[in-house]
Design a protein around this motif. Structure first.
Motif, PDB file in Angstrom:
ATOM      1  N   GLU A 179       0.844  -1.189   0.000  1.00 39.49           N
ATOM      2  CA  GLU A 179       0.000   0.000   0.000  1.00 39.49           C
ATOM      3  C   GLU A 179       0.883   1.245   0.000  1.00 39.49           C
ATOM      4  O   GLU A 179       1.812   1.364   0.811  1.00 39.49           O
ATOM      5  N   PHE A 180       0.569   2.165  -0.927  1.00 41.75           N
ATOM      6  CA  PHE A 180       1.388   3.359  -1.125  1.00 41.75           C
ATOM      7  C   PHE A 180       0.521   4.593  -1.244  1.00 41.75           C
ATOM      8  O   PHE A 180      -0.659   4.505  -1.566  1.00 41.75           O
ATOM      9  N   GLU A 181       1.133   5.739  -1.040  1.00 40.46           N
ATOM     10  CA  GLU A 181       0.514   7.009  -1.387  1.00 40.46           C
ATOM     11  C   GLU A 181       1.385   7.652  -2.462  1.00 40.46           C
ATOM     12  O   GLU A 181       2.604   7.488  -2.460  1.00 40.46           O
ATOM     13  N   THR A 182       0.751   8.333  -3.406  1.00 40.44           N
ATOM     14  CA  THR A 182       1.478   8.992  -4.485  1.00 40.44           C
ATOM     15  C   THR A 182       2.169  10.242  -3.946  1.00 40.44           C
ATOM     16  O   THR A 182       1.587  10.993  -3.168  1.00 40.44           O
ATOM     17  N   VAL A 183       3.432  10.437  -4.347  1.00 45.07           N
ATOM     18  CA  VAL A 183       4.184  11.626  -3.951  1.00 45.07           C
ATOM     19  C   VAL A 183       4.850  12.237  -5.174  1.00 45.07           C
ATOM     20  O   VAL A 183       5.273  11.526  -6.087  1.00 45.07           O
TER      21      VAL A 183
END
Length: 139
Positions: A46-50
């Motif tokens: 699980e990731f968040e876009t940066v």
């Protein structure tokens, strides 16, 4: 750098090719670029876009002559001669392979600050492929 990429794959990855869009792991905070299927440190998926800065330093490099260029760069190598392929360590941590541009190959040094530029990479299947290259950092 480059390799054959189908048009659908190119379109799916346009954010990382044109905007230095990476991912931050929601568990450990590791930043990945280009985005991965799992965190390289903790294997979380699980990731968040940066948005990355597109700046970094030369970690390692080599100079390629026209005879050593991959097929998609053969035309460029014939026109420009030698060019630099480098591993760039981005300010946010990931290391990526990229071509250096706007620089004399003899002046490249490990630790040299560089910044990303969106450039034409090559044309294939009638589509111009754009992506990032790096050059000397603007002072």
């Amino acid at each position: 750098m480059g390799a054959h990429i189908s048009i659908p794959m190119y379109e799916r990855t346009v954010g990382q090719r044109l905007a230095f869009e990476g991912e931050r792991c929601t568990d450990c905070g590791t930043v990945a670029f280009p985005p991965k299927g799992a965190c390289p440190d903790c294997r979380n998926d699980e990731f968040e876009t940066v948005d990355l800065s597109g700046t970094g330093t030369v970690y390692s490099h080599t100079v390629l002559s026209p005879g050593g260029a991959p097929p998609e760069f053969a035309g460029q190598a014939r026109a420009e001669g030698r060019y630099v392929a480098a591993i760039v360590e981005l300010d946010e941590g990931p290391r990526i392979t990229a071509q250096l541009t706007d620089i004399d190959p003899e002046t490249v040094e490990i630790g040299m600050p560089v910044s990303g530029r969106i450039r034409r990479i090559y044309e294939e299947e009638g589509v111009v492929r754009y992506g990032f290259k790096f050059g000397p950092a603007d002072d």
